[in-house]
Design an enzyme around this catalytic site. Structure first.
Site, mmCIF file in Angstrom:
data_model
loop_
_atom_site.group_PDB
_atom_site.id
_atom_site.type_symbol
_atom_site.label_atom_id
_atom_site.label_comp_id
_atom_site.label_asym_id
_atom_site.label_seq_id
_atom_site.Cartn_x
_atom_site.Cartn_y
_atom_site.Cartn_z
ATOM 1 N N ARG A 41 1.423 -3.581 77.076
ATOM 2 C CA ARG A 41 0.525 -2.416 76.973
ATOM 3 C C ARG A 41 0.646 -1.501 78.198
ATOM 4 N NH1 ARG A 41 -5.906 -3.141 76.186
ATOM 5 N NH2 ARG A 41 -5.818 -4.171 78.192
ATOM 6 N N LYS A 49 -9.803 -3.569 70.635
ATOM 7 C CA LYS A 49 -11.235 -3.268 70.641
ATOM 8 C C LYS A 49 -11.527 -1.882 71.243
ATOM 9 C CE LYS A 49 -12.976 -6.253 73.347
ATOM 10 N NZ LYS A 49 -13.240 -5.425 74.521
ATOM 11 N N ARG A 74 -2.107 -1.736 83.410
ATOM 12 C CA ARG A 74 -3.311 -2.246 84.072
ATOM 13 C C ARG A 74 -2.958 -3.462 84.904
ATOM 14 N NH1 ARG A 74 -8.263 -2.743 79.858
ATOM 15 N NH2 ARG A 74 -8.517 -4.687 80.990
ATOM 16 N N ARG A 87 -7.696 -14.281 81.347
ATOM 17 C CA ARG A 87 -8.650 -13.488 80.545
ATOM 18 C C ARG A 87 -8.822 -14.109 79.161
ATOM 19 N NH1 ARG A 87 -6.012 -7.941 80.569
ATOM 20 N NH2 ARG A 87 -7.736 -7.268 79.249
ATOM 21 N N ARG A 142 -20.541 -10.456 76.834
ATOM 22 C CA ARG A 142 -19.351 -11.300 76.857
ATOM 23 C C ARG A 142 -19.700 -12.763 77.099
ATOM 24 N NH1 ARG A 142 -15.130 -6.992 78.363
ATOM 25 N NH2 ARG A 142 -13.166 -8.024 78.051
HETATM 26 P P1 AMP Z 1 -11.927 -4.823 79.460
HETATM 27 O O1 AMP Z 1 -11.577 -3.420 79.805
HETATM 28 O O2 AMP Z 1 -13.027 -4.899 78.450
HETATM 29 O O3 AMP Z 1 -10.725 -5.644 79.098
HETATM 30 O O4 AMP Z 1 -12.543 -5.481 80.797
HETATM 31 C C1 AMP Z 1 -11.779 -5.580 81.990
HETATM 32 C C2 AMP Z 1 -12.462 -6.506 82.975
HETATM 33 O O5 AMP Z 1 -13.768 -5.993 83.321
HETATM 34 C C3 AMP Z 1 -12.733 -7.917 82.462
HETATM 35 O O6 AMP Z 1 -11.606 -8.768 82.555
HETATM 36 C C4 AMP Z 1 -13.868 -8.346 83.400
HETATM 37 O O7 AMP Z 1 -13.388 -8.649 84.685
HETATM 38 C C5 AMP Z 1 -14.678 -7.050 83.510
HETATM 39 N N1 AMP Z 1 -15.693 -6.986 82.422
HETATM 40 C C6 AMP Z 1 -15.687 -6.168 81.339
HETATM 41 N N2 AMP Z 1 -16.761 -6.407 80.550
HETATM 42 C C7 AMP Z 1 -17.465 -7.398 81.153
HETATM 43 C C8 AMP Z 1 -18.654 -8.103 80.838
HETATM 44 N N3 AMP Z 1 -19.379 -7.832 79.730
HETATM 45 N N4 AMP Z 1 -19.067 -9.083 81.693
HETATM 46 C C9 AMP Z 1 -18.392 -9.349 82.821
HETATM 47 N N5 AMP Z 1 -17.248 -8.741 83.166
HETATM 48 C C10 AMP Z 1 -16.776 -7.773 82.348
#
Ligand code: AMP
Length: 213
Positions: free
Chosen positions: A127, A13, A160, A171, A88
């Site tokens: 990754r 994404k 990460r 996740r 989300r």
């Molecule tokens: P991502 O980079 O999109 O994989 O997001 C990494 C982490 O950020 C997620 O596992 C959540 O802990 C937090 N996060 C990202 N987007 C959201 C969201 N829309 N709502 C709540 N937590 C988020």
């Protein structure tokens, strides 16, 4: 134009949102990136969100919604936006709809990138990202086995902390429980475009751009 990019963790994404934003000159707004930056800068926001991210949980809605709506306001009218990783869950989706409605705006399209669940864990746990340009690299890429540094800019690669296997599992659970139901929410509004997320990066970008035309 307001576009939401959806897909499970590991679907590509972020990579696709970045490519499409560049190609179509849209702003990309990703809560995950904003939160990671806040943690790195050891800001007040960073201190609040760090423990949730490290456990693979969603950051509380009141924090996420406030941060994203403020940022949307700053971007203003002039530019189209790709929302990469927001909403989300249904509380965030409704808050977003209500905020846009107040300004006579709406979500135009929702791109859902589909990848078989069996592939996601492997993708995430292999990754690596560049510290400088965030370029992703897979340690399973047989064309480019274990480069010393980033294949694009040469900087150090890192994994990460939430890509470690226990957190990845959580996740994915959170995604299927909280985020996946939004697919139906947007399908009912005739906004959903499903895009096959397997295959070459360029090909997938082409598919998404076609869906946005
Ligand atoms: P991502 O980079 O999109 O994989 O997001 C990494 C982490 O950020 C997620 O596992 C959540 O802990 C937090 N996060 C990202 N987007 C959201 C969201 N829309 N709502 C709540 N937590 C988020």
């Amino acid at each position: 134009m307001y576009v939401i990019f959806m897909g499970p963790p590991g679907a590509g994404k972020g990579t696709q949102a970045e490519r499409v934003a560049r190609e179509l000159e849209l702003e990309r707004l990703a809560p995950g990136d904003l939160f990671r930056q806040a943690v790195k800068q050891q800001s007040e926001l960073g201190a609040k969100v760090q423990c949730f991210m490290e456990r693979g949980e969603l950051v509380p809605d009141e924090i996420t919604i406030r941060v994203i709506l403020e940022r949307l306001d700053e971007i203003g009218e002039g530019r189209g936006v790709i929302l990469d990783g927001f909403p989300r869950n249904s509380i965030q989706a409704i808050a977003l709809d209500e905020a846009l409605e107040k300004q006579n705006k709406t979500i135009d399209r929702v791109i859902n990138i589909q990848v078989a669940p069996s592939e996601l864990v492997l993708r995430l746990s292999s990754r690596w990202l560049c510290r400088e340009c965030q370029c992703p690299y897979s340690s399973t890429d047989t064309n480019n086995p274990h480069p010393e540094g980033c294949p694009v800019c040469g900087e150090e690669l890192f994994q990460r902390s939430d890509d470690k296997s226990e957190t990845v599992k959580r996740r994915l659970e959170v995604y299927f429980k909280e985020t996946a139901p939004l697919i139906d929410y947007y399908r009912k509004q005739n906004k959903l475009f499903e895009v096959e997320g397997q295959g070459g990066i360029e090909k997938i970008t082409e598919r998404i751009i076609k869906a946005l035309e």
